[in-house]
Design a protein around this motif. Structure first.
Motif, mmCIF file in Angstrom:
data_model
loop_
_atom_site.group_PDB
_atom_site.id
_atom_site.type_symbol
_atom_site.label_atom_id
_atom_site.label_comp_id
_atom_site.label_asym_id
_atom_site.label_seq_id
_atom_site.Cartn_x
_atom_site.Cartn_y
_atom_site.Cartn_z
ATOM 1 N N GLY A 266 2.374 14.065 -24.405
ATOM 2 C CA GLY A 266 2.964 12.889 -23.763
ATOM 3 C C GLY A 266 2.150 12.470 -22.561
ATOM 4 O O GLY A 266 1.218 13.173 -22.141
ATOM 5 N N GLN A 267 2.506 11.319 -21.995
ATOM 6 C CA GLN A 267 1.796 10.785 -20.844
ATOM 7 C C GLN A 267 2.373 11.325 -19.540
ATOM 8 O O GLN A 267 3.545 11.701 -19.461
ATOM 9 C CB GLN A 267 1.872 9.260 -20.828
ATOM 10 N N ASN A 268 1.540 11.347 -18.520
ATOM 11 C CA ASN A 268 1.966 11.662 -17.164
ATOM 12 C C ASN A 268 2.708 10.443 -16.626
ATOM 13 O O ASN A 268 2.101 9.402 -16.388
ATOM 14 C CB ASN A 268 0.738 11.988 -16.308
ATOM 15 N N ILE A 269 4.027 10.552 -16.450
ATOM 16 C CA ILE A 269 4.820 9.371 -16.084
ATOM 17 C C ILE A 269 4.747 9.031 -14.595
ATOM 18 O O ILE A 269 5.120 7.931 -14.191
ATOM 19 C CB ILE A 269 6.293 9.543 -16.519
ATOM 20 N N ALA A 270 4.261 9.955 -13.762
ATOM 21 C CA ALA A 270 4.128 9.698 -12.323
ATOM 22 C C ALA A 270 2.847 10.355 -11.833
ATOM 23 O O ALA A 270 2.884 11.358 -11.127
ATOM 24 C CB ALA A 270 5.337 10.215 -11.562
ATOM 25 N N PRO A 271 1.687 9.817 -12.221
ATOM 26 C CA PRO A 271 0.419 10.466 -11.915
ATOM 27 C C PRO A 271 0.132 10.553 -10.422
ATOM 28 O O PRO A 271 0.585 9.723 -9.626
ATOM 29 C CB PRO A 271 -0.613 9.599 -12.632
ATOM 30 N N GLY A 272 -0.650 11.580 -10.060
ATOM 31 C CA GLY A 272 -0.957 11.821 -8.662
ATOM 32 C C GLY A 272 -1.590 10.635 -7.973
ATOM 33 O O GLY A 272 -1.308 10.373 -6.801
ATOM 34 N N ALA A 273 -2.443 9.882 -8.675
ATOM 35 C CA ALA A 273 -3.110 8.736 -8.054
ATOM 36 C C ALA A 273 -2.101 7.696 -7.595
ATOM 37 O O ALA A 273 -2.244 7.084 -6.520
ATOM 38 C CB ALA A 273 -4.109 8.127 -9.028
ATOM 39 N N ALA A 274 -1.060 7.460 -8.392
ATOM 40 C CA ALA A 274 -0.014 6.512 -8.009
ATOM 41 C C ALA A 274 0.820 7.066 -6.858
ATOM 42 O O ALA A 274 1.185 6.341 -5.926
ATOM 43 C CB ALA A 274 0.874 6.199 -9.207
ATOM 44 N N ALA A 275 1.124 8.365 -6.926
ATOM 45 C CA ALA A 275 1.905 8.996 -5.844
ATOM 46 C C ALA A 275 1.158 8.947 -4.522
ATOM 47 O O ALA A 275 1.766 8.820 -3.452
ATOM 48 C CB ALA A 275 2.229 10.434 -6.227
ATOM 49 N N ALA A 276 -0.170 9.049 -4.581
ATOM 50 C CA ALA A 276 -0.970 8.970 -3.358
ATOM 51 C C ALA A 276 -0.859 7.588 -2.721
ATOM 52 O O ALA A 276 -0.849 7.458 -1.492
ATOM 53 C CB ALA A 276 -2.430 9.296 -3.675
ATOM 54 N N LYS A 277 -0.765 6.542 -3.547
ATOM 55 C CA LYS A 277 -0.590 5.188 -3.008
ATOM 56 C C LYS A 277 0.743 5.071 -2.271
ATOM 57 O O LYS A 277 0.822 4.416 -1.217
ATOM 58 C CB LYS A 277 -0.640 4.164 -4.143
ATOM 59 N N ALA A 278 1.784 5.707 -2.809
ATOM 60 C CA ALA A 278 3.090 5.667 -2.141
ATOM 61 C C ALA A 278 3.034 6.402 -0.809
ATOM 62 O O ALA A 278 3.632 5.956 0.188
ATOM 63 C CB ALA A 278 4.153 6.277 -3.046
ATOM 64 N N VAL A 279 2.322 7.531 -0.766
ATOM 65 C CA VAL A 279 2.166 8.267 0.495
ATOM 66 C C VAL A 279 1.400 7.410 1.506
ATOM 67 O O VAL A 279 1.753 7.363 2.695
ATOM 68 C CB VAL A 279 1.441 9.601 0.260
ATOM 69 N N ARG A 280 0.369 6.708 1.035
ATOM 70 C CA ARG A 280 -0.418 5.861 1.944
ATOM 71 C C ARG A 280 0.455 4.765 2.552
ATOM 72 O O ARG A 280 0.367 4.473 3.755
ATOM 73 C CB ARG A 280 -1.605 5.274 1.185
ATOM 74 N N LEU A 281 1.310 4.144 1.737
ATOM 75 C CA LEU A 281 2.199 3.116 2.269
ATOM 76 C C LEU A 281 3.226 3.723 3.219
ATOM 77 O O LEU A 281 3.547 3.128 4.256
ATOM 78 C CB LEU A 281 2.902 2.383 1.123
ATOM 79 N N ALA A 282 3.743 4.904 2.908
ATOM 80 C CA ALA A 282 4.688 5.573 3.815
ATOM 81 C C ALA A 282 4.028 5.850 5.163
ATOM 82 O O ALA A 282 4.648 5.639 6.220
ATOM 83 C CB ALA A 282 5.184 6.874 3.189
ATOM 84 N N ASN A 283 2.802 6.314 5.146
ATOM 85 C CA ASN A 283 2.060 6.541 6.396
ATOM 86 C C ASN A 283 1.877 5.243 7.180
ATOM 87 O O ASN A 283 1.986 5.219 8.413
ATOM 88 C CB ASN A 283 0.690 7.142 6.107
ATOM 89 N N MET A 284 1.599 4.146 6.460
ATOM 90 C CA MET A 284 1.422 2.845 7.093
ATOM 91 C C MET A 284 2.716 2.406 7.774
ATOM 92 O O MET A 284 2.713 1.910 8.914
ATOM 93 C CB MET A 284 0.997 1.819 6.036
ATOM 94 N N ILE A 285 3.837 2.589 7.074
ATOM 95 C CA ILE A 285 5.140 2.189 7.633
ATOM 96 C C ILE A 285 5.489 3.040 8.847
ATOM 97 O O ILE A 285 5.923 2.513 9.876
ATOM 98 C CB ILE A 285 6.230 2.297 6.545
ATOM 99 N N ASP A 286 5.293 4.341 8.748
ATOM 100 C CA ASP A 286 5.632 5.230 9.873
ATOM 101 C C ASP A 286 4.767 4.932 11.095
ATOM 102 O O ASP A 286 5.248 4.969 12.226
ATOM 103 C CB ASP A 286 5.494 6.690 9.454
ATOM 104 N N ALA A 287 3.499 4.623 10.863
ATOM 105 C CA ALA A 287 2.614 4.275 11.989
ATOM 106 C C ALA A 287 3.087 2.992 12.656
ATOM 107 O O ALA A 287 3.108 2.887 13.892
ATOM 108 C CB ALA A 287 1.177 4.134 11.487
ATOM 109 N N ALA A 288 3.499 2.003 11.850
ATOM 110 C CA ALA A 288 3.990 0.752 12.411
ATOM 111 C C ALA A 288 5.302 0.957 13.161
ATOM 112 O O ALA A 288 5.542 0.342 14.208
ATOM 113 C CB ALA A 288 4.191 -0.267 11.288
ATOM 114 N N ALA A 289 6.157 1.845 12.644
ATOM 115 C CA ALA A 289 7.446 2.113 13.294
ATOM 116 C C ALA A 289 7.286 2.811 14.628
ATOM 117 O O ALA A 289 8.144 2.675 15.514
ATOM 118 C CB ALA A 289 8.323 2.961 12.367
ATOM 119 N N GLN A 290 6.213 3.545 14.785
ATOM 120 C CA GLN A 290 5.979 4.304 16.017
ATOM 121 C C GLN A 290 5.056 3.580 16.993
ATOM 122 O O GLN A 290 4.813 4.073 18.091
ATOM 123 C CB GLN A 290 5.395 5.662 15.684
ATOM 124 N N ALA A 291 4.543 2.412 16.569
ATOM 125 C CA ALA A 291 3.594 1.675 17.430
ATOM 126 C C ALA A 291 4.292 1.084 18.655
ATOM 127 O O ALA A 291 5.470 0.758 18.612
ATOM 128 C CB ALA A 291 2.954 0.574 16.605
#
Length: 291
Positions: A266-291
């Motif tokens: 079967g296919q990888n339904i939540a591949p690491g490359a996609a999960a890394a993009k979500a982490v990058r956006l979370a980091n972006m949001i947290d940095a903006a929230a703390q600015a």
């Protein structure tokens, strides 16, 4: 299995019951908790993570988020397929390291973004349009776990992952606010490279649990309540209102899909490359929230 908390206990039950897996051992720094869960499923409590990694094909990492990177990297370096509960890592740079390591070794790296299965059952991935705006709310009372990272990485990460995947573009700008250094309540507005926008709200200090998302398309809106497992569809798209019966246990289905991906079935339904993009956006949001 790495971990012996509530999520790990659930994963243990799945590993012990699914036909695709043999469940030989587990590790948790708390030996009593590790022994109790090992006894329940007739497996060996390992004395350390290196001890656990011996003679395995794959591992599920369901330990605190701040341990995900080190544990996943050690497992990949040992040649294992790796499932990591969300988030993939605390930092996008670490997530990228895991993705590169998995790719170099030809191993499955899957993240615990099981809401993708719900969206898939609805038919959102086959919709004829991409959303132009998303409004997501994910909040509830404190559970006592996950607070080693921000609420963005702990809870909202599911919605960030779905937004990036469904919008089909990279986030380019984020403005955000929070309740302070603890980042237990966060609101954010995000712009994407294709002009789409999203508003996110998440809290682990709310009185009641809320898990809702509105996907706005040029044809209309789709409203989903992930707790009530209901949908309102104003778009005319061929979406399935009976989606809940197709995925009654999203977390369990995610585990089974991981095992099938490891076996080449079967296919990888939540591949690491996609999960890394979500982490990058979370980091972006947290940095903006703390600015």
């Amino acid at each position: 299995l790495l971990g012996a908390g509530s999520f790990a206990s659930y994963h243990a039950g799945k590993l012990a019951s699914l036909p695709q897996s043999a469940f030989p051992g587990r590790f948790d720094p708390d030996p009593l908790r590790a022994q109790a869960l090992a006894d329940r499923h007739s497996c060996r409590p390992a004395s350390s993570l290196p001890d656990l990694l011996k003679d395995l094909d794959a591992i599920i990492i369901a330990s605190p988020a701040n341990t995900h990177f080190d544990a996943a990297l050690a497992a990949l370096e040992a040649g294992l397929h790796v499932y990591v509960e969300k988030p993939l890592a605390e930092w996008a740079t670490d997530a990228d390291v895991l993705v590169a390591e998995a790719s170099a070794r030809g191993r499955v790296l899957q993240a615990g973004h099981q809401e993708r299965l719900v969206a898939g059952a609805l038919g959102l991935f086959e919709a004829p349009e991409r959303p132009i705006h998303i409004e997501a709310v994910r909040e509830g009372p404190s559970s006592g776990r996950g607070e080693d990272v921000s609420v963005t990485l702990d809870l909202l990460i599911h919605d960030l992952d779905l937004a990036i995947e469904l919008i089909g573009a990279d986030p380019v700008e984020a403005t955000a606010s929070s309740d302070g250094a603890g980042l237990n309540v966060v609101q954010a507005d995000v712009k994407f490279s294709n002009g789409a926008t999203a508003h996110f709200r998440s809290s682990r200090r709310a009185e009641t649990r809320v898990r809702t998302t509105k996907f706005v398309y040029r044809s209309g809106a789709v409203d989903i309540d992930f707790i009530a497992r209901t949908m309102s569809n104003q778009t005319g798209f061929n979406l399935d209102p009976d989606f809940a019966s197709k995925v009654p246990d999203p977390l369990g289905a995610g585990v089974e899909s991981f095992l099938k991906a490891c076996l080449g079935e079967g296919q990888n339904i939540a591949p690491g490359a996609a999960a890394a993009k979500a982490v990058r956006l979370a980091n972006m949001i947290d940095a903006a929230a703390q600015a």
